[in-house]
Structure formats: structure tokens, C-alpha cells
Design an enzyme around this catalytic site. Structure first.
Site, PDB file in Angstrom:
ATOM      1  N   GLY A   1       0.811  -1.213   0.000  1.00  0.00           N
ATOM      2  CA  GLY A   1       0.000   0.000   0.000  1.00  0.00           C
ATOM      3  C   GLY A   1       0.842   1.260   0.000  1.00  0.00           C
ATOM      4  O   GLY A   1       0.447   2.295  -0.529  1.00  0.00           O
ATOM      5  N   ARG A   2       2.024   1.120   0.586  1.00  0.00           N
ATOM      6  CA  ARG A   2       2.927   2.260   0.668  1.00  0.00           C
ATOM      7  C   ARG A   2       3.295   2.842  -0.701  1.00  0.00           C
ATOM      8  O   ARG A   2       3.530   4.033  -0.848  1.00  0.00           O
ATOM      9  CB  ARG A   2       4.213   1.801   1.336  1.00  0.00           C
ATOM     10  CG  ARG A   2       4.560   2.589   2.537  1.00  0.00           C
ATOM     11  CD  ARG A   2       5.479   1.824   3.437  1.00  0.00           C
ATOM     12  NE  ARG A   2       4.799   1.565   4.688  1.00  0.00           N
ATOM     13  CZ  ARG A   2       5.013   0.524   5.439  1.00  0.00           C
ATOM     14  NH1 ARG A   2       5.853  -0.406   5.076  1.00  0.00           N
ATOM     15  NH2 ARG A   2       4.359   0.397   6.575  1.00  0.00           N
TER      16      ARG A   2
ATOM     17  N   PHE B   1       0.934   9.033   8.360  1.00  0.00           N
ATOM     18  CA  PHE B   1       0.241   7.751   8.276  1.00  0.00           C
ATOM     19  C   PHE B   1       0.936   6.740   7.392  1.00  0.00           C
ATOM     20  O   PHE B   1       1.943   7.041   6.752  1.00  0.00           O
ATOM     21  CB  PHE B   1      -1.244   7.898   7.971  1.00  0.00           C
ATOM     22  CG  PHE B   1      -1.653   8.388   6.592  1.00  0.00           C
ATOM     23  CD1 PHE B   1      -0.770   8.669   5.563  1.00  0.00           C
ATOM     24  CD2 PHE B   1      -3.021   8.577   6.349  1.00  0.00           C
ATOM     25  CE1 PHE B   1      -1.213   9.121   4.336  1.00  0.00           C
ATOM     26  CE2 PHE B   1      -3.476   9.019   5.113  1.00  0.00           C
ATOM     27  CZ  PHE B   1      -2.574   9.296   4.116  1.00  0.00           C
ATOM     28  N   GLU B   2       0.433   5.519   7.437  1.00  0.00           N
ATOM     29  CA  GLU B   2       1.037   4.367   6.756  1.00  0.00           C
ATOM     30  C   GLU B   2       2.459   4.147   7.242  1.00  0.00           C
ATOM     31  O   GLU B   2       3.342   3.764   6.491  1.00  0.00           O
ATOM     32  CB  GLU B   2       0.995   4.567   5.230  1.00  0.00           C
ATOM     33  CG  GLU B   2      -0.419   4.768   4.738  1.00  0.00           C
ATOM     34  CD  GLU B   2      -0.766   3.972   3.499  1.00  0.00           C
ATOM     35  OE1 GLU B   2      -0.030   3.028   3.176  1.00  0.00           O
ATOM     36  OE2 GLU B   2      -1.778   4.292   2.872  1.00  0.00           O
ATOM     37  N   GLY B   3       2.668   4.374   8.516  1.00  0.00           N
ATOM     38  CA  GLY B   3       4.000   4.228   9.098  1.00  0.00           C
ATOM     39  C   GLY B   3       4.668   5.579   9.178  1.00  0.00           C
ATOM     40  O   GLY B   3       4.948   6.166   8.137  1.00  0.00           O
TER      41      GLY B   3
END
Lengths: 326, 576, 262
Positions: free
Chosen positions: B271-272, B392-394
């Protein structure tokens, strides 16, 4: 009897389309430059009076009166004119580039095995020969055209390219029957009815001053600002086609080739880029002012005064300035 | 986490370990001709649709994406791009999917977020771990857009530390169902999705492990909260989710019981790339706006475009875009190859892209001057929309730790005493994938980058030199700190920064080399300028980071911070 | 109903145009291309008629290889198949010759309806439709906004100047020139784009059309396209730029005292 230059007139219900006079003016010019005679052709039903009116400034008027050309159809007009051309052998056939002419003039040329140069903005003389100029790429580039070979040369002129006021009414000709054999003509299309899209509430052609609005105002909520500008200038509000297509202003306020043609003493174009379809509707206005943030907008080519800037800043300032100076 | 004995290829992990796996990044991938043609048509259609129907400013002001817009995009087929054809989707490659995503993000960030929440992560678990039955049950409606999807992992106490979620799924021994209780926050598409991949703690034997479940809005006990107000991406629906004794049938367990963490990490890993591709779209838009403004704005009788300080900003935007394209679409091609570990590369793309778009938005506003600060212009929205990408997303801090630690993990193994010890803290880090503990497959151990166009000789030389430096630095810090390396954040940051710049250099050199060989020097001259300018910046930056691994004032900075904690802020008012 | 739509590929609107040194045309290498605007509306009209009455829509386009891209867009929107007259070797700008070529291709198909766009955004002649009608011997009308089937063939609503409209009935087969803005254009969906891959684009040579090279030679026409040039601006506008308040004051003053419009 020879016909050198033949202008095809346009009428509906016996009322002349004013653009025809512009074509006659063009014809008069060519007539002088080429030393040729000028004739006019009118087709229709009950057009006797109109034919007489058209005699001004020309050698003669040919009249082709019949039911089959009572309503305009491409079949009717082309077949009739083709017969006339065979008989009279004109060197030039001129039109004003109206919607009607767009519909049949090139078909006529094809039928005559000749060619048409359409929507010309004018012509110039190159020695003894005329060079016709038309625009391509939506008005950005001009192109020169000349004719060769024997036979009629067909030319249509852009509405507004010539000024009907310049008609030389010096001479006056006679009306004669064109002698078309209408029973030989087959008309395949049938005109059912003609109707007005929208009831006209305002007649922009009578307005002295017009404030015209284009896509640049971004959304209909901004119309209030334009109303204010129109009010302070004592002007009518008009618009380009996209604004009317989107319903931000009613259709009867549309200026352009499919709207109204106007000639006010002041035309203030706000947020209008100046596409050719709009320009043909207003380019003969007295003083043209344009406000647009794109310095390359074609509207500036025909403006007398131009403001390059953000209309949302300029218009409020202009409203204030006009209030103060009036 | 069990040790996976299978050997997996990874460009960056090999680079950390001292070898350049040329085959993985050369030549720069080219899309299959047929797919490229279709992609062009799709982008054209999307642009047309957007021009007619999408008003990003309005979406931001109303904090809502009109339903007709989502429906229109669904009708175009965009909601099913990455779903296989057998389930009603179009089976796009990762490259094609992400390129479309880039375009969407350039149009509107809120729509991109909604899309990404649905397709990049929301339904991803089904694609990667779903059974045939689950795929048949859910994917067709998700592909058509009848349902939207969401990904529910984060909780109030579990953000970066995802492993400590508290939502539970307790098995009801009688029926075999799981009873779900708990809540999730900051869930994209929370208010509009029908399907969610939800992560909860389950008992596996005596141990508490995370499992993944398919949960749908129509289940009793499921509720989504009110829409959260956010600084940016305001059109996207972000809500809390609450589960009050929600009964989930056993068939809704996604992946093996207790393996939910792996499911989550795998999903986020791919997704990243969507996020990174989206940032490219944003930067391109900002660049266009900035160029247009600079050329037309005159001050001191000159267009500001001519002033060098403006030229510098424009140049940076162009370079960032080129570098990101080179990296992101290299990585998507790695995904499409199938059996390649792209976890580190994917994290690198996310970090670089998010920081680049934030930087670009700020500079674009700077170029615009005063008007940039006004909501009448799109600059401030771009800034607000861009900021979330670093979070977000890490978070970029966690991702930098991951890049460094995952990168040097095998070297740690080699040092024996270190390797095993790294496993535990690494898994707690919470961003790892199954690949993290695989052995790295190496073909020919090489420190040279061979067969590159002569015009790039200098850049290749620097790349080789600093790849070696990375390897040396890893050896040194592991020898010095051993398993305590996990706590050396300053060092991890520097190693990660070196890795990021090295991957970027490799991607750019590959892209240029491929272009030079195909089109010749003259046609590629402008791109060559960009590549050379970037490599110069990159190797100097790598060199600085390398030096600071050993020569730094970290102890001072640590102390300053700790003192600040003690005094609850700044304690040295000059004039009080 | 078998409907043929004539489609021309033109430079993207507002492209930067550079005239060639011999002033005969513009440099095409750096341009991006798109489907001519009114042709797009013609295609939309055709697709809607097919959806309502059944049949097939065939796209006919003439141009070099690059035209295939635009043809594929048409196929992606739902056109069943396409015909491509590849004129890499004999570009002509004469609308009558172009119509001759198109007519030859159309005759082989015997369609019920032929649709063209009103005019091309590059040359802007607006003649292809009526000339084709003459060469094909078909009844025609132009500036068409709406089409519906009728007992006698088809009934159309066409636009006249000044906001007026006209209804006209024609027997089939017939030819119509379609006005821009007449319908909401559809977008090619991914599904359509995927299906387009399998659709036929038939290449037509001069031999296929039964025409000889000298029949399509521009130099034989009676109308000569001499040269093109950027028009000189005869009118020079007085341009104001800068602070809005200052501009407004100056402009108001000019309008009152110089132009005397109020």
C-alpha cells in the site's frame, strides 16, 4: 445577358437576412477590382418585394420563386442554383457565411465540380487576381487562397467581415426571372417547423452598453458582482455560450454565432477568452474593453482597451472608480 | 516470528550487505506495450471525467466527496483496477495501478485517500490472503464499487506500536463464531465503506496473537462514529469504528489464525507504493502551478522566474519528481516480478515521497507569495493535504528505523551474536514483513556496477564508493553497539538516509542508462542534467551522513532533550 | 441501423503552433493530438442511436499512423469497428479530395446513416459533410442537435442563428453534420478500453478504395491553398496591468473622456 459575380441572398418568410448586404458590399468591391458586373439571386416564396429592394447597388436581381424553395432545403437551393449556373456561367458566386450557407454552399460547389473557400475574413488583390483570406486553427492563423481553372469560384464571407453600411447605393438594377425548371428538382428533406428556443426577454441588439460575462467568473454565485458592474455602467448583461449552456444566464443573453450579434457603443468583456464563435457576435462594437488574466487571450486582439489581471480584483475596483467618476 | 529458510532477493538488503544486484534494477522497467496503450486511454478518460466533474476546492470546503463523483469513478472501472478479472476487476499490474493512482492524487488528495483506503489497503488482505470463497463473496462488489473497503488496525493506544492493539475476537466454542469487541480510530472510509479488514487479538493456545477478519457494516454491533475533522484531505471520510459483541462467522477469518500481524504488514508494505505514487501526482501539479506563476508574475520589471532563488526551487521540484518516478516505478516493477522482497525499497519510496511533497508544497507557497496564503488559491490546501503523508502508513521515523534495521539484519546474522538478538526488537517494531527474516539470495557478489553508459561514469563511481561506505558503516556500528543498535536512533536515521539516497541514485542511473542506450545522448540531454544534479546532491548528503555516524554530537543532543523533559520545556529565558 | 461516423484527428486545442519555413503548414512533430470536438459529439450521437435502435457504429478516419490512437479511443467508447485510410504517403488538405476518399470508403459499407462533425478545429472548412452528401447522393442537413427515428426516416432538431431551431425530416440513408454540445459525452471505461483491444481497425489503401494517385493529388484542384501566416494585429489594444485600483481609475477615465461611452 451575362452574370459575372452572383451574390446569393438569404431570406426567411420574405425578410432579408442583413448579412446578405455584407455579401453585396463584398461583391461591389470585387466588381470594382475586377471590372465585373454584380448580380444578386434570391430564392423563395412571395419574395417579389424583397427582390425589388435588392436592386440597390447591383446590375440586376435574379428571382427564383417557387414552393420547392419556399422553405430552405439543401436539395432545393443546390438544384436551383446549379441550373442557374449552367445557364448564366458566373465567375464568382458569393455568400455570407451564415448557418444556411454552411449547410449547402460546399454541396453546391461539389455538384458544380468546383470549389468553395468559406468563412473568408476578406480578400486582397495580387495584381489582377483576388486572394481570399480565411482563418484556420480557430482564428490563430490566416491562410491565403486563390482559384484556378474555368468555372464558378465560390466564396463565403464571415459575418461582420464587411460592413453593410458601406453599401454603395449609386446604381440600381432590374429584376428578372432566373428561369429555373422546378419540376426537375427533387427535394428529399422536409422542414417540419421552426421555433424559438427561448422567449426573448431582452433585445441585446438595441443595447447601448453591454457587460458580457465568460467562463472566467468561475461560478454562477459570482454573477452578482457582474450585475453590479452592469448597473453602475447602465448596461445590459450578456454572456458567451458556455455561460448560457451551463444555465448561469438565460439563452437570450447569449452573444455569438449561435446567439445574438450586437454593436453597442461599449462592449465590456469580463473573463471571456475570445473564441471565434463569440467574437463574430460583437466585433463591430464601438469600444471594446476586455478584462482577462491571460495576456494571450485572443479577445485582446480586437479590444481597444485591455486589462490583464484578476477580474475578481479589477471589477470591484472598476465599480468604485466608475461610481466616482460619473 | 519463525525464521524463513527460503532465499529471497532484495536489492537494498544486498546493498547493505555489500553487493550490487544489478539484474534487479537494470534495465529500468518498461511497461508492456499493450498495457501502456490501455493505460494511456484510461488516463485520458480519467482526466476528461475529472475536468468535467471534480472540483477539488469544493470537496475541501464541504469536507465531502459528492456521491456522484465516486459513482462516476466506479463506473469508469477504477475501483476494481487491482482486483483480478475472475472476480470482476481488471487485473492491472502494480505499475499500471500506481500510475493511475498518481493521476488521481494530482487531481484531488481526498479522492486519492478514499481510493487508496479502498484498493491499496482496504481490500488488499483479501487479494493476498483470502480464500477462494472469500474472494468470490466480497471482491465482485468491491470491484464494481457497490461496496467500498477500509482497513482497520489503528487504536487509541496502538499507532506506531501496532502490535499492542486491544480489540479482541473471542471464539465462541459452541458456534465457532468469533465475538468482536473493541474500537478503532482514524479509519479511512470509516463512514462510507461496507467492508473492513479488522485486526483483533485472538487466543492461539495460551498466547495472544493478532488475527485478521472480514467485517461488514451490516453486522449487528458494528458502528462507525462521526466524521473526524482534519487539517487536510478533508473530503475523505475518517471515523472511529466500534465493535460491540459483533458476531463474526469463522469463514471470515482472513489468513491463518494468529497470523494477522503478518497480514497487516504485507498489506501496508504494498500500500505504501500507492502513497508514494500519489505524492508524485501532487508534486507534478504543484510544479505546473509554480512554473506558471513564476513566468507570469513580474516584480522589479522582471518575471520572478528569472531570479536564481526561484530557479533553485523549481529545479528542486523537477529533480524530486524525476527521482521519485525512477524509484517508485522501479519498485512497482519489482512487485510485479513476484518473488522479490521490496519491503525496504517500498519504505524508502514512502519516506522520500512524503517529505518531497511537503517540501514542494511549502516552496510552491513561497513562490506564490502572499496569495499562496489565501484560501482563494490552491496552495494552502496542497500544504494541508500533503502533511499527513509523513505521519500515516507508518511514520517516517519508524520507517527509517525499519530501513536501517531490516537492511542490516542479515549482516547482523553474519555477526552471529547479533542477528538472533535483533529478531525480537525488530518484530516489536511493528512494521516488518515475513521477508524480514529470510536469507538474502545473492547471485554474484559484486561491488561494481557494470555495463553502464559512459556518460554516467562519474555517477556510477560515486554510487559504488558510497555503497561500499554503507556496508562499512553497518559493520562498524554492529560491532560497536551489537544488539543495542536498536536504540541508536541517531545512527539508524543516518544509515537510513544513506540507503534512501543510494536507492534513489541506483534508480536514476538505471533510468538514464536505459534511456541513453535507447535514444542517444542528444534526446536525453535534459534528463541527464537532472540525473547529474541529483547524484551530486545525493552523494554529498551520503558522505555527510556517513561522517556523522562516527563524528557527531549525539550525546549533547540526547542530553539537551533529556534536560528539556526534566524542565518541561525551555528553561533559559534570556529576559524574564 | 448501420451508422458510419467520420472522425478527424486534430492538434489538441490551444497547442503552441509553429509555421513551417515554406509557410504551407505547421510543424506537427511536437504536437499532441485529439479527436476533433464536433466529431466526438457525432460519435456520441451515433452510439446513442445504436443503443436505442440496435445496429453497429463504424468509425472512419483518415490520417497517418498516429490516428490509430484516436481511433482506439472511439473503439473504447463502444464503436464496433473502424476503418483507417492511411495517408502517410499522400497528405491532402483539399476538402473535396478528402471527401472523395471518405466517400469511396463509405460506399463500400452502404450505411443507413453517415454522421460527421460540423467542422474541424484545425482547418475549420466545415465542408466535409455537405460535400460527402453530394458525392454519396444522400439527403443531408447540418448543425444537428438531436436525432430521432421517425416513420419517414429520421427527424432532427437543428440549430439556426439567434436562438432559433428547426425540425427537419429526412429519409434514410442520409447524412448529418453534428453540432458540438449536443449531448453529454461519455467517458471510455476500463471495460470499454479492454474490449477495444479485440476490435478491428481495417487499413484501407488507395487501391482498396479504387482510386489512383493522381485523383488525390492536391495540385490538381481548382482551389489553391497558398500560404499560411500569423495575422498582423491591425488593432492595438491599450493594455493596463498592475494595481487594480490604479487600473480601474485609469480605465474609467479613458472610458469617460477618451471613448466617451458614458
Amino acid at each position: 445577358m451575362s452574370v459575372d459575380i452572383l451574390v446569393v441572398a438569404e431570406q426567411r418568410d420574405g425578410v432579408l437576412n442583413r448579412a446578405t448586404l455584407e455579401a453585396v458590399v463584398a461583391g461591389q468591391g470585387l466588381s470594382k477590382d475586377l471590372g465585373l458586373d454584380l448580380s444578386v439571386l434570391v430564392l423563395g416564396k412571395n419574395i417579389g418585394d424583397l427582390a425589388n429592394d435588392l436592386c440597390v447597388g447591383v446590375k440586376e436581381v435574379l428571382i427564383a420563386e417557387h414552393e420547392k424553395v419556399g422553405d430552405y432545403t439543401a436539395d432545393g437551393y443546390c438544384a436551383a442554383i446549379k441550373q442557374i449556373v449552367a445557364k448564366e456561367a458566373p465567375k464568382y458566386i458569393l455568400f455570407s457565411h451564415t448557418y444556411m450557407v454552411r449547410d449547402y454552399s460546399s454541396k453546391l460547389a461539389a455538384a458544380l465540380n468546383r470549389q468553395l473557400v468559406s468563412d473568408c475574413v476578406g480578400y486582397k488583390m495580387d495584381g489582377e487576381s483576388p486572394v481570399f483570406v480565411r482563418q484556420i486553427f480557430q482564428g490563430k492563423i490566416d491562410a491565403d487562397f486563390t482559384f484556378s481553372g474555368d468555372g464558378a469560384n465560390l466564396v463565403s464571407f464571415q459575418v461582420g467581415a464587411f460592413n453593410a453600411d458601406n453599401l454603395d447605393s449609386g446604381t440600381s438594377g432590374e429584376v428578372r426571372d432566373a428561369g429555373v425548371a422546378f419540376d426537375e428538382i427533387e427535394v428529399r428533406t422536409k422542414v417540419l417547423d421552426i421555433f424559438e428556443g427561448v422567449k426573448q426577454e431582452v433585445d441585446l441588439s438595441k443595447a447601448e452598453r453591454i457587460v458580457s460575462v465568460g467562463r472566467g467568473i468561475k461560478k454562477p454565485e459570482n454573477m452578482d458582482l457582474m450585475n453590479e458592474l452592469a448597473a453602475v455602467l447602465d448596461a445590459e448583461l450578456a454572456a458567451s455560450r458556455p455561460v448560457c449552456d451551463d444555465g448561469w444566464l438565460p439563452l437570450d443573453r447569449q452573444v455569438g454565432s449561435s446567439g445574438q450579434t450586437v454593436t453597442p457603443s461599449l462592449y465590456l468583456a469580463v473573463g471571456i477568452s475570445g473564441a471565434i464563435q463569440h467574437i463574430v457576435g460583437m466585433k463591430n462594437s464601438g469600444t471594446i474593453v476586455a478584462i482577462n488574466k491571460d495576456p494571450h487571450a485572443p479577445i485582446f486582439d480586437i479590444a481597444d482597451y485591455g486589462v490583464v489581471g484578476d477580474l475578481f480584483e479589477v471589477v470591484p475596483a472598476l465599480i468604485a472608480a466608475v461610481k466616482e467618476i460619473r | 516470528m519463525p525464521n524463513n529458510e527460503k532465499e529471497i532477493s532484495s536489492f537494498m538488503k544486498c546493498l547493505f550487505a555489500g553487493s550490487i544486484e544489478r539484474e534487479m534494477v537494470f534495465p529500468h522497467p518498461q511497461m508492456d506495450k499493450e498495457e501502456a496503450e490501455s493505460l494511456k486511454l484510461i488516463l485520458e478518460s480519467l482526466r476528461q471525467f475529472a475536468a468535467d466533474n471534480i472540483d477539488a476546492g469544493e470537496i475541501d470546503r464541504n469536507q465531502e466527496i459528492p456521491a456522484e463523483v465516486i459513482a462516476g469513478l466506479a463506473e469508469l472501472g477504477l475501483l476494481g483496477m487491482s482486483i483480478p478479472e475472475t472476480y470482476g476487476g481488471y487485473g492491472f499490474s502494480a505499475t499500471a495501478y500506481n500510475r493511475v493512482f498518481e493521476e488521481i492524487a494530482g487531481i484531488d488528495a481526498s479522492i486519492a485517500t478514499t481510493f487508496g483506503g479502498h484498493q491499496s489497503i482496504g481490500l488488499k488482505a483479501l487479494l493476498l490472503f483470502g480464500t477462494e470463497e472469500q474472494k468470490k463473496r466480497f471482491l465482485p462488489k468491491l470491484a464494481s464499487g457497490e461496496w467500498l473497503a477500509g482497513f482497520a488496525l489503528t487504536e487509541p493506544g496502538a499507532g506506531s506500536d501496532a502490535a499492542c492493539i486491544k480489540t479482541t475476537a473471542v471464539k465462541d466454542e459452541g458456534s465457532g463464531d468469533y465475538i468482536l469487541n473493541g474500537n478503532k480510530i482514524w479509519i479511512t472510509n470509516g463512514g462510507i465503506a461496507h467492508y473492513f479488514t479488522v485486526f483483533a487479538k485472538t487466543m492461539v493456545g495460551d498466547a495472544e496473537k493478532i488475527s485478521a477478519f472480514a467485517v461488514t457494516r451490516d453486522m449487528e454491533g458494528f458502528a462507525s462514529g462521526r466524521k473526524e475533522e482534519k487539517l487536510g484531505i478533508r473530503g475523505s471520510s475518517t471515523t472511529e469504528l466500534t465493535f460491540d459483541n459483533v458476531r463474526i462467522p469463522a469463514e471470515n477469518l482472513i489468513g491463518p489464525l494468529g497470523k494477522g500481524f503478518k497480514v497487516a504488514m504485507e498489506v501496508l508494505n504494498s500500500g505504501r507504493l500507492g502513497l508514494a505514487a500519489g505524492c508524485i501526482g501532487g508534486i507534478k501539479r504543484l510544479t505546473e502551478m509554480s512554473v506558471d506563476y513564476a513566468k507570469n508574475r513580474k516584480q522589479f520589471n522582471t518575471p520572478i522566474a528569472k531570479f536564481e532563488m526561484i530557479e533553485e526551487k523549481i529545479s528542486d521540484m523537477i529533480i524530486d519528481t524525476y527521482v521519485l518516478e525512477s524509484m517508485v516505478y522501479l519498485t512497482t516493477a519489482l512487485i510485479d516480478r513476484g518473488d522479490i522482497d521490496y519491503s525496504v525499497e517500498s519504505a524508502i519510496c514512502k519516506v522520500y515521497a512524503s517529505e518531497a511533497v511537503w517540501r514542494t508544497a511549502s516552496e510552491a507557497m513561497q513562490i506564490a507569495g502572499g496569495i499562496g496564503y489565501s484560501p482563494e488559491y490552491p496552495y494552502e490546501r496542497a500544504l494541508r493535504d500533503a502533511r499527513i503523508n509523513l505521519i500515516f502508513e507508518g511514520t517516517n521515523e519508524v520507517l527509517r528505523s525499519f530501513i536501517a534495521l531490516a537492511g542490516m539484519q542479515e549482516h547482523g546474522e553474519y555477526l552471529k551474536e547479533v542477528g538472533k538478538a535483533l529478531q525480537s526488537p525488530l518484530s516489536q517494531l511493528g512494521v516488518l514483513t515475513d521477508f524480514a527474516f529470510s536469507r538474502i539470495r545473492r547471485t554474484v557478489a559484486t561491488e561494481r556496477l557494470e555495463d553502464v553508459d559512459a556518460g554516467l561514469r562519474q555517477e556510477v563511481g560515486k554510487f559504488e564508493e558510497y555503497a561500499r561506505e554503507l556496508n562499512i558503516a553497518v559493520e562498524k556500528v554492529l560491532t560497536k553497539h551489537k544488539k543495542d543498535i536498536i536504540n541508536q536512533g541517531f545512527i539508524l536515521e543516518r544509515l537510513a538516509n544513506m540507503a534512501i539516497d543510494l536507492y534513489a541514485m541506483a534508480a536514476v542511473i538505471s533510468r538514464l542508462d536505459t534511456a541513453l542506450k535507447e535514444y542517444g545522448k542528444e534526446k536525453v540531454s535534459r534528463e541527464l542534467q537532472i540525473g547529474k544534479a541529483f547524484c551530486e546532491i545525493a552523494w554529498r548528503r551520503i558522505r555527510r551522513n556517513r561522517r556523522q555516524v562516527e563524528h557527531n554530537s549525539d550525546p549533547l543532543h540526547k542530553s539537551i532533550a533529556e534536560n528539556a523533559y526534566e524542565s518541561e520545556g525551555y528553561d533559559f529565558d534570556l529576559i524574564s | 441501423m448501420k451508422i458510419i461516423v467520420c472522425m478527424k484527428q486534430v492538434p489538441v486545442q490551444d497547442s503552441l503552433l509553429k509555421i513551417t519555413d515554406d509557410n504551407t503548414w505547421v510543424h506537427e512533430d511536437e504536437l499532441n493530438w485529439e479527436i476533433n470536438e464536433s466529431d466526438n459529439y457525432a460519435m456520441e450521437a451515433a452510439l446513442r442511436l445504436k443503443e436505442e435502435h440496435g445496429g453497429e457504429v463504424v468509425l472512419l478516419s483518415m490520417g497517418p499512423d498516429r490516428v490509430k490512437e484516436s481511433i482506439k479511443q472511439g473503439l473504447a467508447k463502444g464503436v464496433e469497428r473502424a476503418l483507417h485510410i492511411n495517408n502517410e504517403d499522400f497528405t491532402t488538405r483539399d476538402p473535396f479530395i478528402n471527401a472523395k476518399l471518405l466517400a469511396a470508403a463509405i460506399k463500400q459499407e452502404s450505411p443507413d446513416l453517415v454522421l460527421t462533425g460540423l467542422q474541424a478545429d484545425d482547418t475549420g472548412f466545415g465542408q466535409t459533410g455537405p460535400i460527402l452528401a453530394e458525392y454519396l447522393g444522400l439527403p443531408h442537413t447540418s448543425i444537428v442537435m438531436e436525432i430521432e427515428k421517425s416513420n419517414g426516416g429520421i427527424k432532427v432538431k437543428r440549430e439556426l442563428e439567434g436562438g432559433w431551431f428547426q425540425s427537419v425530416e429526412l429519409p434514410l440513408p442520409a447524412l448529418l453534420s453534428i453540432q458540438s454540445g449536443s449531448n453529454q459525452l461519455r467517458y471510455a471505461t476500463i471495460k470499454g478500453i479492454m474490449m477495444a483491444k479485440k476490435k478491428e481497425i481495417k487499413s484501407l489503401t488507395l487501391a482498396d478504395l479504387g482510386l489512383a494517385e493522381d485523383e488525390v493529388d492536391d495540385s490538381n484542384s481548382s482551389l489553391n491553398f497558398n500560404r499560411i501566416f500569423i495575422p498582423e494585429k491591425t488593432k492595438k489594444a491599450e493594455i493596463f496591468e498592475g494595481d487594480p485600483k490604479e487600473i480601474a481609475a485609469k480605465l474609467a477615465d479613458k472610458l469617460k473622456n477618451e471613448a466617451k461611452v458614458f
